[in-house]
Design a protein around this motif. Sequence first.
Motif, short mmCIF file in Angstrom:
data_model
loop_
_atom_site.label_atom_id
_atom_site.label_comp_id
_atom_site.label_asym_id
_atom_site.label_seq_id
_atom_site.Cartn_x
_atom_site.Cartn_y
_atom_site.Cartn_z
N TYR A 1 25.16 84.40 21.07
CA TYR A 1 24.23 83.62 20.25
C TYR A 1 24.68 82.16 20.22
O TYR A 1 25.85 81.84 20.42
N PHE B 1 28.63 82.32 20.35
CA PHE B 1 29.38 83.37 19.66
C PHE B 1 28.70 84.70 19.94
O PHE B 1 27.59 84.96 19.47
N ASP C 1 25.23 76.84 8.47
CA ASP C 1 25.59 77.53 9.71
C ASP C 1 24.38 78.34 10.15
O ASP C 1 23.99 79.30 9.49
N ASN C 2 23.78 77.94 11.25
CA ASN C 2 22.58 78.60 11.75
C ASN C 2 22.87 79.31 13.07
O ASN C 2 23.54 78.75 13.94
N ARG C 3 22.35 80.51 13.20
CA ARG C 3 22.55 81.30 14.41
C ARG C 3 21.21 81.53 15.10
O ARG C 3 20.22 81.90 14.47
N TYR C 4 21.21 81.31 16.43
CA TYR C 4 19.97 81.40 17.19
C TYR C 4 20.15 82.29 18.41
O TYR C 4 21.23 82.36 19.00
N ASP D 1 34.79 86.75 18.41
CA ASP D 1 33.94 86.40 19.54
C ASP D 1 34.45 87.13 20.78
O ASP D 1 35.56 86.89 21.24
N ASP E 1 25.36 79.15 17.90
CA ASP E 1 25.64 78.76 16.52
C ASP E 1 25.62 77.24 16.42
O ASP E 1 26.32 76.56 17.20
N GLN F 1 25.95 74.04 13.56
CA GLN F 1 26.28 73.61 12.20
C GLN F 1 25.67 72.24 11.95
O GLN F 1 25.72 71.35 12.80
N THR G 1 15.57 81.61 15.39
CA THR G 1 16.52 81.96 14.34
C THR G 1 16.78 83.45 14.32
O THR G 1 15.85 84.26 14.42
N TRP H 1 28.45 72.91 17.69
CA TRP H 1 27.77 74.06 18.29
C TRP H 1 28.81 74.94 18.96
O TRP H 1 29.91 74.49 19.30
#
Length: 230
Positions: free
Chosen positions: A158, A155, A174-177, A44, A160, A162, A191, A152
């Motif tokens: 973005y 990163f 694990d979702n990245r937005y 990061d 992130d 969970q 997303t 959250w």
Amino acid sequence: MKKKVFFGCLMAGIVAFGSSCGNKQQAAASDEDTTSTEELVPTDKTVYGICTSSADSKMLLLLADSGDTLKLDMTPAIEADKVLGGLQVSDRLAVVADKKQKLALQVINLNTLMGDWVMPDPIDGSTEVGIRIKEGGVAESIDQSVIIYRTWRIFNGYLDIQLVREGGGDEQEDNRYEILTLGADTLAYRTVGKPKDETDTFEYNRHKPKPKVDLKGLELEDTNDEFNKI
């Protein structure tokens, strides 16, 4: 006697040469391992700190967690519409900067990001569901039993998040937005990694408690009106 000395020197040279080649090969292998590790485990590069001044609309003074005070030109972030959440002195920010840390490419106001965010229930719209973003990287679900938010973080610019889903055991997602908008009362993100025509976009409003109604007082008022009509 001379032959023995010559032979000994020759063997020593061969050993030294082999050792030198081995060291070079090991160093090369070590460099390759380091490169591959960095590629597999990205770091990061976001700079975190406190906004100390935003008097100039294009310059940002940031007291970084490292203790350094950075003066960043926000022109790239402004032109890309990536100053998210506004700027207030003493607010905590997450900044994506260039390598020289002279330009701010993205600025996220973490104070604005935190709070309760809700949207109409996608199933029937009769209630509101959402996410609670708290200090310390803690995330919680609001009136949701199927999705349980846990953590959250920001990163590299973005968001992130969970979570675990009901019926999915303890398997963590694990979702990245990408944050699209962030204001005092609005938050939208989509997303990352999906085709544009299949991108999931989430649009929230900040949760505001409904004002309490004094039903007893209304009843008394209505009663008084009825008496006045008599």
